[in-house]
Design a protein around this motif. Sequence first.
Motif, PDB file in Angstrom:
ATOM      1  N   ALA A 102       0.811  -1.221   0.000  1.00  0.00           N
ATOM      2  CA  ALA A 102       0.000   0.000   0.000  1.00  0.00           C
ATOM      3  C   ALA A 102       0.840   1.264   0.000  1.00  0.00           C
ATOM      4  CB  ALA A 102      -0.922   0.004   1.224  1.00  0.00           C
ATOM      5  N   ALA A 103       2.069   1.181   0.494  1.00  0.00           N
ATOM      6  CA  ALA A 103       2.897   2.374   0.678  1.00  0.00           C
ATOM      7  C   ALA A 103       3.517   2.837  -0.632  1.00  0.00           C
ATOM      8  CB  ALA A 103       3.988   2.085   1.697  1.00  0.00           C
ATOM      9  N   ARG A 104       3.673   4.139  -0.760  1.00  0.00           N
ATOM     10  CA  ARG A 104       4.339   4.709  -1.916  1.00  0.00           C
ATOM     11  C   ARG A 104       5.860   4.706  -1.734  1.00  0.00           C
ATOM     12  NH1 ARG A 104       0.577  10.180  -2.199  1.00  0.00           N
ATOM     13  NH2 ARG A 104      -1.427   9.131  -2.531  1.00  0.00           N
ATOM     14  N   ARG A 105       6.281   4.801  -0.488  1.00  0.00           N
ATOM     15  CA  ARG A 105       7.711   4.886  -0.192  1.00  0.00           C
ATOM     16  C   ARG A 105       7.964   4.313   1.199  1.00  0.00           C
ATOM     17  NH1 ARG A 105       5.195   9.805   0.054  1.00  0.00           N
ATOM     18  NH2 ARG A 105       5.547  10.111  -2.169  1.00  0.00           N
ATOM     19  N   ARG A 106       9.219   4.034   1.497  1.00  0.00           N
ATOM     20  CA  ARG A 106       9.580   3.456   2.781  1.00  0.00           C
ATOM     21  C   ARG A 106       9.150   4.354   3.941  1.00  0.00           C
ATOM     22  NH1 ARG A 106      10.635  -1.047   5.910  1.00  0.00           N
ATOM     23  NH2 ARG A 106      10.716  -0.042   7.945  1.00  0.00           N
ATOM     24  N   SER A 107       9.198   5.653   3.756  1.00  0.00           N
ATOM     25  CA  SER A 107       8.825   6.571   4.827  1.00  0.00           C
ATOM     26  C   SER A 107       7.364   6.392   5.236  1.00  0.00           C
ATOM     27  CB  SER A 107       9.085   8.020   4.412  1.00  0.00           C
ATOM     28  OG  SER A 107       8.337   8.358   3.256  1.00  0.00           O
ATOM     29  N   ASP A 108       6.529   5.924   4.297  1.00  0.00           N
ATOM     30  CA  ASP A 108       5.133   5.668   4.648  1.00  0.00           C
ATOM     31  C   ASP A 108       5.027   4.519   5.649  1.00  0.00           C
ATOM     32  OD1 ASP A 108       4.088   7.671   3.035  1.00  0.00           O
ATOM     33  OD2 ASP A 108       3.962   6.363   1.280  1.00  0.00           O
ATOM     34  N   VAL A 109       5.827   3.484   5.464  1.00  0.00           N
ATOM     35  CA  VAL A 109       5.840   2.367   6.410  1.00  0.00           C
ATOM     36  C   VAL A 109       6.318   2.844   7.777  1.00  0.00           C
ATOM     37  CG1 VAL A 109       6.835   0.108   6.936  1.00  0.00           C
ATOM     38  CG2 VAL A 109       6.188   0.670   4.572  1.00  0.00           C
ATOM     39  N   ASP A 110       7.378   3.646   7.779  1.00  0.00           N
ATOM     40  CA  ASP A 110       7.891   4.173   9.046  1.00  0.00           C
ATOM     41  C   ASP A 110       6.836   5.006   9.758  1.00  0.00           C
ATOM     42  OD1 ASP A 110      10.321   2.982   8.498  1.00  0.00           O
ATOM     43  OD2 ASP A 110      11.193   4.788   7.602  1.00  0.00           O
ATOM     44  N   ARG A 111       6.080   5.775   8.990  1.00  0.00           N
ATOM     45  CA  ARG A 111       5.028   6.606   9.562  1.00  0.00           C
ATOM     46  C   ARG A 111       3.950   5.750  10.226  1.00  0.00           C
ATOM     47  NH1 ARG A 111       1.658   7.516   5.680  1.00  0.00           N
ATOM     48  NH2 ARG A 111      -0.403   8.296   6.191  1.00  0.00           N
ATOM     49  N   ILE A 112       3.585   4.660   9.600  1.00  0.00           N
ATOM     50  CA  ILE A 112       2.569   3.767  10.165  1.00  0.00           C
ATOM     51  C   ILE A 112       3.079   3.130  11.451  1.00  0.00           C
ATOM     52  CG2 ILE A 112       1.185   1.711   9.767  1.00  0.00           C
ATOM     53  CD1 ILE A 112       0.568   4.346   8.086  1.00  0.00           C
ATOM     54  N   LEU A 113       4.356   2.768  11.469  1.00  0.00           N
ATOM     55  CA  LEU A 113       4.918   2.126  12.663  1.00  0.00           C
ATOM     56  C   LEU A 113       5.019   3.104  13.831  1.00  0.00           C
ATOM     57  CD1 LEU A 113       7.668  -0.082  10.989  1.00  0.00           C
ATOM     58  CD2 LEU A 113       5.405  -0.779  11.813  1.00  0.00           C
ATOM     59  N   GLU A 114       5.049   4.398  13.555  1.00  0.00           N
ATOM     60  CA  GLU A 114       4.987   5.380  14.636  1.00  0.00           C
ATOM     61  C   GLU A 114       3.614   5.377  15.293  1.00  0.00           C
ATOM     62  OE1 GLU A 114       6.111   9.224  13.288  1.00  0.00           O
ATOM     63  OE2 GLU A 114       8.165   8.631  12.769  1.00  0.00           O
ATOM     64  N   TYR A 115       2.591   5.185  14.484  1.00  0.00           N
ATOM     65  CA  TYR A 115       1.240   5.109  15.037  1.00  0.00           C
ATOM     66  C   TYR A 115       0.997   3.781  15.751  1.00  0.00           C
ATOM     67  CZ  TYR A 115      -0.227   9.280  12.432  1.00  0.00           C
ATOM     68  OH  TYR A 115      -0.356  10.571  11.964  1.00  0.00           O
ATOM     69  N   ALA A 143      -4.350   1.135   5.280  1.00  0.00           N
ATOM     70  CA  ALA A 143      -5.203   2.188   4.733  1.00  0.00           C
ATOM     71  C   ALA A 143      -4.528   3.547   4.834  1.00  0.00           C
ATOM     72  CB  ALA A 143      -6.546   2.200   5.468  1.00  0.00           C
ATOM     73  N   LEU A 144      -3.881   3.820   5.962  1.00  0.00           N
ATOM     74  CA  LEU A 144      -3.205   5.108   6.149  1.00  0.00           C
ATOM     75  C   LEU A 144      -2.020   5.269   5.215  1.00  0.00           C
ATOM     76  CD1 LEU A 144      -3.249   5.389  10.040  1.00  0.00           C
ATOM     77  CD2 LEU A 144      -4.683   6.618   8.398  1.00  0.00           C
ATOM     78  N   ALA A 145      -1.392   4.169   4.842  1.00  0.00           N
ATOM     79  CA  ALA A 145      -0.254   4.232   3.919  1.00  0.00           C
ATOM     80  C   ALA A 145      -0.666   4.767   2.552  1.00  0.00           C
ATOM     81  CB  ALA A 145       0.377   2.849   3.771  1.00  0.00           C
ATOM     82  N   ARG A 146      -1.948   4.767   2.273  1.00  0.00           N
ATOM     83  CA  ARG A 146      -2.457   5.271   0.997  1.00  0.00           C
ATOM     84  C   ARG A 146      -2.793   6.761   1.054  1.00  0.00           C
ATOM     85  NH1 ARG A 146      -7.159   1.107  -0.345  1.00  0.00           N
ATOM     86  NH2 ARG A 146      -7.433   2.562  -2.103  1.00  0.00           N
ATOM     87  N   HIS A 147      -2.489   7.402   2.161  1.00  0.00           N
ATOM     88  CA  HIS A 147      -2.716   8.836   2.341  1.00  0.00           C
ATOM     89  C   HIS A 147      -4.171   9.226   2.045  1.00  0.00           C
ATOM     90  CE1 HIS A 147       1.536   9.914   2.924  1.00  0.00           C
ATOM     91  NE2 HIS A 147       1.786   8.929   2.087  1.00  0.00           N
ATOM     92  N   PRO A 148      -5.105   8.662   2.790  1.00  0.00           N
ATOM     93  CA  PRO A 148      -6.517   8.984   2.527  1.00  0.00           C
ATOM     94  C   PRO A 148      -6.870  10.401   2.938  1.00  0.00           C
ATOM     95  CG  PRO A 148      -6.318   7.724   4.555  1.00  0.00           C
ATOM     96  CD  PRO A 148      -4.949   7.752   3.936  1.00  0.00           C
ATOM     97  N   ARG A 149      -7.860  10.952   2.279  1.00  0.00           N
ATOM     98  CA  ARG A 149      -8.501  12.179   2.744  1.00  0.00           C
ATOM     99  C   ARG A 149      -9.693  11.839   3.624  1.00  0.00           C
ATOM    100  NH1 ARG A 149     -10.051  15.871  -2.132  1.00  0.00           N
ATOM    101  NH2 ARG A 149     -10.088  17.473  -0.496  1.00  0.00           N
ATOM    102  N   VAL A 150     -10.363  10.740   3.285  1.00  0.00           N
ATOM    103  CA  VAL A 150     -11.514  10.257   4.039  1.00  0.00           C
ATOM    104  C   VAL A 150     -11.272   8.793   4.365  1.00  0.00           C
ATOM    105  CG1 VAL A 150     -14.007   9.850   4.016  1.00  0.00           C
ATOM    106  CG2 VAL A 150     -13.058  11.860   2.847  1.00  0.00           C
ATOM    107  N   LEU A 151     -11.286   8.459   5.643  1.00  0.00           N
ATOM    108  CA  LEU A 151     -11.038   7.094   6.098  1.00  0.00           C
ATOM    109  C   LEU A 151     -12.323   6.525   6.671  1.00  0.00           C
ATOM    110  CD1 LEU A 151      -8.982   4.808   6.654  1.00  0.00           C
ATOM    111  CD2 LEU A 151      -8.541   5.888   8.883  1.00  0.00           C
ATOM    112  N   LEU A 152     -12.783   5.430   6.082  1.00  0.00           N
ATOM    113  CA  LEU A 152     -13.990   4.734   6.519  1.00  0.00           C
ATOM    114  C   LEU A 152     -13.570   3.455   7.228  1.00  0.00           C
ATOM    115  CD1 LEU A 152     -15.915   5.011   3.117  1.00  0.00           C
ATOM    116  CD2 LEU A 152     -15.913   6.684   4.983  1.00  0.00           C
TER     117      LEU A 152
END
Length: 240
Positions: A102-115, A143-152
Amino acid sequence: MSLLECRELSAGYSDRPVVRDVDLSLHGGEVVSLLGPNGAGKTTLLLTLAGLLPSLGGMVEVGDVVLAAGKPRTASKAGVVLVPDDRALFRALTTEQNLRLAARRRSDVDRILEYFPGLNSRLGVAAGQLSGGEQQMLAIGRALARHPRVLLIDELSMGLAPIVVESILPVIRRVAAEEDIAVLLVEQHVRLALGISDRAVVMAHGRIALTGDAGELLERPELIEAAYLGRRNGSRAENA
């Protein structure tokens, strides 16, 4: 300005309406709890907003884009991302592989692991071998790795102990605030959901029976009970 708005939205299956004439607005940075008894139409509404189910009438708009009915790719491109109640993970793939898909880049994975730091030690474990709570964290993280504007998020607590739900819900609150995401959350643990939400919408028999400030509804549970039973005393809590 609303991130997502639907007007007079109706949806169902084989031309049989399940959701009728729903008006709903979602704003960036807020969490809205979607409450109601089983069969009220909550999942049908989420599937329709995500484009996975064609509407039978009305309109869904994200930003200034009117979404074509039954077009999940269009909804996804506009920034609408659904976490379904079955989590839809690739169970044979590892936690990290699920995130990287789902991630565009490695930083997206790192961001999810912070959460969800608890996933750090589970990156090499197949998703099917994770606990229920870990699977839900992974599903939300993907889902967050896809940078949503609206999360269901549909039925976040399904199969989870309340203590696990209590650990995940504050992350949803944090995500909405930090990333200016509009979150629509279906949840059966009413008090827990209201505790991290800005607003609540109660559905009954396919229609919105009550809307109101989450804090006010926490103080007046009798309004929610009446809405669950389909008694409409006005559409807003303050008018009930």
